[in-house]
Write a protein that holds these residues in place. Structure first.
Motif, PDB file in Angstrom:
ATOM      1  N   TYR A  16      31.695   0.239  23.114  1.00 35.73           N
ATOM      2  CA  TYR A  16      30.535   1.082  23.439  1.00 35.73           C
ATOM      3  C   TYR A  16      30.317   1.231  24.943  1.00 35.73           C
ATOM      4  N   LEU A  30      18.880   2.546  28.341  1.00 33.24           N
ATOM      5  CA  LEU A  30      19.773   1.539  27.788  1.00 33.24           C
ATOM      6  C   LEU A  30      19.883   1.884  26.309  1.00 33.24           C
ATOM      7  N   TRP A  32      22.952   2.990  22.895  1.00 31.77           N
ATOM      8  CA  TRP A  32      24.292   3.386  22.464  1.00 31.77           C
ATOM      9  C   TRP A  32      24.223   4.701  21.690  1.00 31.77           C
ATOM     10  N   ASN A  33      23.033   5.331  21.679  1.00 31.14           N
ATOM     11  CA  ASN A  33      22.840   6.585  20.960  1.00 31.14           C
ATOM     12  C   ASN A  33      22.472   7.756  21.848  1.00 31.14           C
ATOM     13  N   ILE A  39      30.032   6.251  19.469  1.00 34.33           N
ATOM     14  CA  ILE A  39      31.144   5.624  18.762  1.00 34.33           C
ATOM     15  C   ILE A  39      30.702   5.260  17.344  1.00 34.33           C
ATOM     16  N   ARG A  40      31.516   5.628  16.400  1.00 35.21           N
ATOM     17  CA  ARG A  40      31.216   5.293  15.008  1.00 35.21           C
ATOM     18  C   ARG A  40      32.441   4.633  14.412  1.00 35.21           C
ATOM     19  N   TYR A 102      22.915  14.398  19.606  1.00 41.61           N
ATOM     20  CA  TYR A 102      22.048  13.349  19.067  1.00 41.61           C
ATOM     21  C   TYR A 102      20.596  13.679  19.361  1.00 41.61           C
TER      22      TYR A 102
ATOM     23  N   ALA B  99      22.393  -4.527  18.257  1.00 40.76           N
ATOM     24  CA  ALA B  99      21.542  -3.991  17.189  1.00 40.76           C
ATOM     25  C   ALA B  99      20.133  -4.589  17.270  1.00 40.76           C
ATOM     26  N   PHE B 102      18.351  -3.009  20.314  1.00 43.99           N
ATOM     27  CA  PHE B 102      17.903  -1.627  20.125  1.00 43.99           C
ATOM     28  C   PHE B 102      16.940  -1.480  18.940  1.00 43.99           C
ATOM     29  N   CYS B 157      25.645   2.126  14.605  1.00 40.61           N
ATOM     30  CA  CYS B 157      24.677   1.446  15.463  1.00 40.61           C
ATOM     31  C   CYS B 157      23.915   0.403  14.657  1.00 40.61           C
ATOM     32  N   GLY B 205      20.193  -0.724  15.010  1.00 41.84           N
ATOM     33  CA  GLY B 205      19.823  -0.599  16.423  1.00 41.84           C
ATOM     34  C   GLY B 205      19.502   0.841  16.716  1.00 41.84           C
ATOM     35  N   ASP B 206      18.416   1.333  16.157  1.00 42.26           N
ATOM     36  CA  ASP B 206      18.150   2.772  16.172  1.00 42.26           C
ATOM     37  C   ASP B 206      17.144   3.187  17.231  1.00 42.26           C
TER      38      ASP B 206
END
Ligand code: SF4
Ligand code: SF4
Lengths: 152, 582
Positions: A16, A30, A32-33, A39-40, A102, B99, B102, B157, B205-206
């Motif tokens: 990530y 901060l 990852w989305n 990344i999936r 996203y 996770a 987030f 995530c 971790g949404d």
């Protein structure tokens, strides 16, 4: 002009670093989305990883769908995003055929603008910036020529 | 950025299937990770009650740097261990640390007991404790697959924790599988989950965190990232990985073979890091937030018919699992090791304890202390089929023999005999027959883990015997690691994250007060953990080093028992002082 390609995702280790870099450097977050690249796992961790990111379409369906001109066509393919014009309707994300946009909780869209700042953070050299002309000439996935696989 | 002085903790009451978000404790006092887990146990734990008491907490804590810097990718699990009924910690990575970050928590604490087998689903905007009775009894690999189907949202995530049959059946060294390839392995966290009727935990971790104008932070991130990826320093972790140690330790006569009957064997060639790397390695993968990618996946290819018909699976390997399912059991074929590792993975056991327990059982059977009727399968060093079957019997606690063995190798040895060759150092030993300092470190260490301190490195670097210097090293090294595990860093990054760098990292994200007191924090956390350990019943005098380990010969020569006992006496004194109340 160049566009970002996730050309060698077979090498991806799922760290990530790319998403975190985009969120940190472009969006002051901060996350990852909330990033241009996400990344999936490609069906469980045993199957490796795939990247969700903008294919640099021209014409871009998201720009066509945007009712306020917040997403505008970028010359080399893909879009420029003007946050001030965005009314958070989410139509761009719906229009994207490869789920590259996203929407966060407040429905703010995040899309790759092909700046390349994530590239140096990838430890396995999965990502690269390619000349936009290659896409126009139909050489969309250069690593295929080199015998590697591809992903977007 | 978080500047508030308290932690945000999600307390899940499994009995009520409800949760509560609380502001807890003091960031300056406890830091996070190890320090936070200890503080939470101090408040919510029941030190006098047994490990399987429904109200005992199962704690997952991250730290102030989690997600903010590379390799800040681990989670500390704090709990009362069913193995020795005392407070302990286990650490794991995968995607769990990010996770939890987030999802918006510093820690998640589960308590109570679900009425039926359940899955706790946790996110920044949701909490469910769902009935999943249909997953009980299903192995942990299949459980992971089914959970991804049951909860399709947030793929990529989220982190999925689950137990296998071992955790359901009360094996005291059952692990929690994290995202398929990582584990809260040691000391039975999976058994605690099973006792709570929790088959699985999914953490989404949404959410995300804003970092307004954090230029200095981005700059420091880049420097650390470069250090961790550009230098040779981390090469050993991503190249052959920790498996490279097999040859090294074998050459130094420090690799346990066949229940420690030997410390070296030419058979190492079949299971060396080079053998795995050249013939079976498929790819590496990483914990989220770690550009190093040390997780090595080997290909297990098994023929299932006379024709050329194969099934293949990916199995993660590392030095310690290869020692446990390889050299310790006399297995010298890399593919056989992967096959045992996969079996251990399925049933959800701690691999090191399993390997050492079965090595003891093999010798006990050879010596006639137990019968094949009890082991239900022939056990012989080097014979993979017997071990594969025994792993399943053990996880299912199928008879009195396996039930006892599932409470620890010493528990079984006390009943059947063979204590002198039960390779237990507080818990089943890790793969380092390096000498006196390591045996002291594991037998009395806070977690009885090879990662508590660098005792095995000290043995390899120091020839001279100096009790005071060795003990000073163990105490100081543990304190340094307490700081890392309060942030929570992967211990592989210990060469990069000096306390000065940790301090700069904290300052760059607005944690100036904590940054100014990292040394104080390290000491407080070290003391807090030992205090809890003693409060929950630790008595160093009850932990010995078995005869088998006292009689080994390494490249340094025969182990010096007098030196070992002096070290143990001195270390016991030091940790007792650290654990003094107040
Ligand atoms: S190229 Fe730029 S916008 Fe696109 S994912 Fe990378 S950092 Fe984000
Ligand atoms: S930085 Fe590279 S290896 Fe890491 S997740 Fe992104 S594409 Fe994969």
């Amino acid at each position: 002009m160049k566009i970002l390609r996730a050309a060698r995702m077979e090498r991806c280790i799922g760290c990530y670093s790319c998403s975190l870099a985009c969120a940190r450097l472009l969006h002051d977050r901060l996350s990852w989305n909330t990033a241009g690249i996400r990344i999936r796992s490609a069906g469980g961790l045993t199957a490796g990883f795939e990247a969700r990111l903008c294919l640099a379409c021209d014409p871009a369906p998201c720009a066509e769908a945007c009712p306020t001109g917040a997403m505008v066509q970028r010359k080399a393919g893909g879009v420029l995003f003007r946050r001030a014009r965005c009314i958070r309707c989410g139509l761009c994300a719906e229009a994207c055929p490869v789920d590259a946009i996203y929407l966060d909780v407040e429905r703010n869209p995040y899309v790759c603008i092909h700046c390349g700042r994530c590239v140096p953070f990838c430890p396995h050299d999965c990502l690269e910036m390619r000349p936009a002309e290659e896409k126009a000439a139909g050489v969309a996935f250069p690593s295929e020529d080199a015998g590697g696989g591809h992903d977007v | 950025m978080t500047s508030e002085g308290t932690f945000r903790v999600l307390i899940v009451d499994l009995t009520a299937r409800r949760g509560e978000v609380v502001r807890f404790g003091n960031r300056l006092e406890s830091g996070g990770g190890s320090g936070l887990a200890a503080a939470l146990y101090e408040s919510y734990g029941l030190p006098e009650e047994a490990a399987d008491h429904p109200q005992q907490p199962l704690i997952f804590a991250i730290g102030p740097l989690t997600g903010y810097f590379p390799l800040m990718s681990k989670v500390v699990c704090g709990f009362k261990s069913p193995y020795h009924d005392q407070y302990t910690e286990s650490h794991a990575g995968g995607r769990l640390a990010l996770a939890i970050r987030f999802a918006g928590y510093d820690a998640i604490l589960l308590r109570g007991k679900a009425a039926t087998p359940s899955c706790a689903v946790i996110g920044s905007r949701g909490l469910q404790v769902d009935d999943v009775h249909y997953l009980w009894g299903i192995n942990s690999l299949m459980t992971g697959k089914l959970l991804r189907r049951i909860y399709p949202q947030h793929s990529g995530c989220r982190s999925i924790l689950r137990i296998g049959p071992a955790g359901e059946n009360g094996v005291t060294y059952a692990c929690i599988n994290v995202d398929t390839f990582r584990h809260f392995g040691r000391m039975g966290a999976g058994c605690v989950m099973g006792a709570k009727n929790v088959k699985a935990i999914a953490v989404h971790g949404d959410g995300d965190i804003s970092l307004p104008g954090a230029k200095a932070y981005a700059q420091l991130f880049q420097e650390v990232h470069e250090k961790l990826t550009d230098t040779e320093m981390m090469r050993k972790y991503y190249d052959l990985g920790t498996a490279a140690n097999l040859t090294v330790l074998n050459e130094r006569s420090s690799l346990p073979w066949r229940n420690m009957q030997q410390t070296a064997d030419p058979g190492v060639d079949g299971i060396s890091g080079e053998r795995f790397g050249d013939e079976l390695l498929m790819r590496q993968t990483a914990c989220a937030g770690c550009p190093v990618g040390c997780i090595h996946l080997g290909m297990l290819r098994e023929r299932f018919a006379d024709a050329h018909q194969f099934e293949y699976r990916q199995v993660s390997y590392d030095y310690e699992p290869i020692f446990a399912a390889g050299s310790m059991l006399g297995i010298t074929v890399a593919g056989d090791v992967l096959s045992l590792l996969e079996e251990v993975e399925r049933v959800g056991l701690d691999v090191m304890s399993t390997g050492v327990a079965l090595a003891w059982a093999t010798e006990a059977l050879e010596n006639g202390l137990v019968t094949e009727e009890q082991t239900r399968t022939p056990l012989a060093f080097g014979q993979v089929d017997g071990y594969r079957a025994a792993i399943r019997h053990l996880a299912r606690a199928e008879n009195d023999f396996y039930r006892l063995l599932g409470r620890g190798t010493l528990a079984a040895a006390r009943e059947y005999g063979g204590e002198e060759f039960a390779c237990v150092l507080g818990q089943e030993m890790a793969g380092y027959a390096t000498g006196e300092v390591y045996f002291t470190a594991q037998s009395l260490g806070f977690r009885h883990s090879h990662l508590d301190t660098g005792g095995y490195t000290y043995d390899q670097l120091n020839q001279k015997q100096d009790v005071d210097e060795a003990i000073r090293f163990l105490v100081d090294d543990e304190r340094g690691r307490c700081l890392l595990t309060s942030m929570v860093s992967c211990l592989f990054a210990r060469g990069v994250y000096s306390s000065e760098l940790l301090s700069s990292a904290l300052a760059s994200i607005g944690q100036e007060a904590l940054a100014a007191d990292v040394d104080g924090l390290a000491e407080r956390v070290q003391r807090a953990r030992w205090r809890l350990r003693f409060k929950t019943g630790f008595d160093p005098s009850t932990y010995d080093v078995p005869r088998r380990l006292r009689k080994i010969t390494t490249w340094k020569g025969a182990l010096d028992e007098a030196y070992l006992d002096k070290l143990r006496e001195s270390y016991a004194r030091e940790i007792t002082a650290l654990g003094k109340p107040g």
